[in-house]
Design a protein around this motif. Sequence first.
Motif, short mmCIF file in Angstrom:
data_model
loop_
_atom_site.label_atom_id
_atom_site.label_comp_id
_atom_site.label_asym_id
_atom_site.label_seq_id
_atom_site.Cartn_x
_atom_site.Cartn_y
_atom_site.Cartn_z
N LEU A 194 0.80 -1.37 0.12
CA LEU A 194 -0.02 0.09 -0.11
C LEU A 194 0.84 1.30 -0.11
O LEU A 194 0.73 2.18 -0.66
CB LEU A 194 -0.91 0.09 1.23
CG LEU A 194 -2.15 0.36 1.06
CD1 LEU A 194 -3.21 0.20 2.46
CD2 LEU A 194 -2.41 1.86 0.69
N ARG A 195 1.84 1.28 0.64
CA ARG A 195 2.71 2.22 0.87
C ARG A 195 3.52 2.56 -0.70
O ARG A 195 3.65 3.81 -0.94
CB ARG A 195 3.76 2.18 1.97
CG ARG A 195 4.96 3.35 1.99
CD ARG A 195 5.69 3.04 3.36
NE ARG A 195 6.47 1.99 3.19
CZ ARG A 195 6.40 0.93 4.60
NH1 ARG A 195 5.47 0.93 5.10
NH2 ARG A 195 7.30 -0.02 4.18
N LYS A 217 2.85 15.26 1.20
CA LYS A 217 2.77 14.54 -0.14
C LYS A 217 4.35 14.61 -0.47
O LYS A 217 4.71 13.85 -1.32
CB LYS A 217 2.17 15.76 -1.21
CG LYS A 217 2.58 16.92 -1.42
CD LYS A 217 1.95 17.63 -2.41
CE LYS A 217 2.25 19.07 -2.69
NZ LYS A 217 1.62 19.70 -3.90
N GLU A 218 5.23 15.37 0.25
CA GLU A 218 6.57 15.36 -0.02
C GLU A 218 7.13 13.87 0.40
O GLU A 218 7.97 13.34 -0.04
CB GLU A 218 7.50 16.52 0.91
CG GLU A 218 7.25 17.75 0.23
CD GLU A 218 5.89 18.35 0.77
OE1 GLU A 218 5.36 17.82 1.33
OE2 GLU A 218 5.60 19.68 0.20
N ASP A 219 6.49 13.38 1.72
CA ASP A 219 6.90 12.16 2.42
C ASP A 219 6.63 11.14 1.54
O ASP A 219 7.62 10.14 1.67
CB ASP A 219 6.26 12.19 3.65
CG ASP A 219 6.98 13.24 4.91
OD1 ASP A 219 8.17 13.61 4.56
OD2 ASP A 219 6.17 13.49 5.73
N ALA A 220 5.63 11.17 0.47
CA ALA A 220 5.15 10.39 -0.10
C ALA A 220 6.21 9.52 -1.07
O ALA A 220 6.10 8.46 -1.71
CB ALA A 220 3.93 10.27 -0.81
N ILE A 221 7.09 10.47 -1.57
CA ILE A 221 8.14 9.56 -2.44
C ILE A 221 9.23 9.17 -1.77
O ILE A 221 10.31 8.74 -2.49
CB ILE A 221 8.50 10.95 -3.66
CG1 ILE A 221 9.55 11.96 -3.07
CG2 ILE A 221 7.20 11.49 -4.17
CD1 ILE A 221 10.22 12.73 -4.36
N PHE A 222 9.49 9.39 -0.64
CA PHE A 222 10.73 8.77 0.24
C PHE A 222 10.04 7.62 1.31
O PHE A 222 10.02 8.00 2.55
CB PHE A 222 11.41 9.78 0.96
CG PHE A 222 11.95 10.86 0.01
CD1 PHE A 222 12.95 10.41 -0.73
CD2 PHE A 222 11.37 12.14 0.10
CE1 PHE A 222 13.72 11.37 -1.61
CE2 PHE A 222 11.99 12.86 -0.75
CZ PHE A 222 13.09 12.74 -1.87
N PRO A 223 9.47 6.60 0.92
CA PRO A 223 8.52 5.84 1.54
C PRO A 223 9.26 4.85 2.65
O PRO A 223 8.62 4.63 3.83
CB PRO A 223 7.62 5.04 0.81
CG PRO A 223 8.71 4.73 -0.37
CD PRO A 223 9.38 6.22 -0.54
N SER A 224 10.69 4.77 2.63
CA SER A 224 11.29 3.69 3.46
C SER A 224 12.51 4.47 4.58
O SER A 224 13.22 3.63 4.91
CB SER A 224 11.75 2.75 2.70
OG SER A 224 12.59 3.12 1.55
N HIS A 225 12.69 5.69 4.20
CA HIS A 225 14.04 6.41 5.01
C HIS A 225 13.82 5.92 6.49
O HIS A 225 15.00 5.59 7.13
CB HIS A 225 14.00 7.81 4.58
CG HIS A 225 14.47 8.10 3.46
ND1 HIS A 225 14.94 9.48 3.19
CD2 HIS A 225 14.91 7.36 2.45
CE1 HIS A 225 15.35 9.60 2.10
NE2 HIS A 225 15.48 8.14 1.45
N ASP A 226 12.78 5.95 7.00
CA ASP A 226 12.62 5.88 8.49
C ASP A 226 12.90 4.34 8.82
O ASP A 226 13.77 3.88 9.73
CB ASP A 226 11.47 6.06 9.21
CG ASP A 226 10.88 7.65 9.23
OD1 ASP A 226 11.99 8.42 9.23
OD2 ASP A 226 9.84 8.05 9.44
#
Length: 250
Positions: free
Chosen positions: A23-24, A66-75
């Motif tokens: 989903l992510r 929406k900015e966070d959405a293109i970096f889904p796995s950084h955390d």
Amino acid sequence: MSVESQPAGRRRVGRTTEGRRQLRRGLTVAAIDLFLESGYENTTVDDIAAAAGVGRRTFFRYFRSKEDAIFPSHDEVLRDIERLFDEADDSQHPVEVACAGVTLVLDSYLSDPDVSVKRYTLTRTVAPLRDKEVASVDRYQRVLARYLRGRFETDGEPLPDLRASVAAAAVAAANNHVLRRWLRNGGTEDAHALADKAFRLVVDAFSATSRGSTGATDDTVIAVLRSSAPLAEVVQRISSSLATGERDTP
């Protein structure tokens, strides 16, 4: 139809680890495609959620913006790096461990080449996304520096704070060099082979300074470099400065 109004069978997709991952990724793909097609400014969170087939509330369960959405796995990658450092063998050279940690960042990009290459196109042209990526790189580098500082202090290395900061920057620079080259070439090169060579330069440089720096007492090291200097020259200059504690000039 949003997830909130979908049948129970569809809603269960997000209830498992794999389902949440899918989903992510779906939200990320939708965001990237819409940013490329319609423009970053013209795309809303509602647009992204609708394109991914979910509702607005579901979007915000996964991303804050929406900015966070293109970096889904950084955390998630940061947690993996910290776990690797916690479990690392203290007999292994700390810079080698740091390189292994940052390789997890590289692997996260290599695992989804299509998304990574599209994201690279976006971050080169959209300032808010580029700023977001720079901030993410800084977070990785601070984690590297914190680990290295602890190891250098334990090992009795001189200038542990400075050495850790410089080593972390060198490891991050090596990873970024490889990653950008791989992205510029459309994700077609053998990034791991390139990374092995880049990381070896860094490890060899700091292994050499560890062996030869026991007499260093100065607490300030200055290295002046051209911004266009090749990675090998950067590492060599840093190594020389740390080993001698002297001012290095171009």
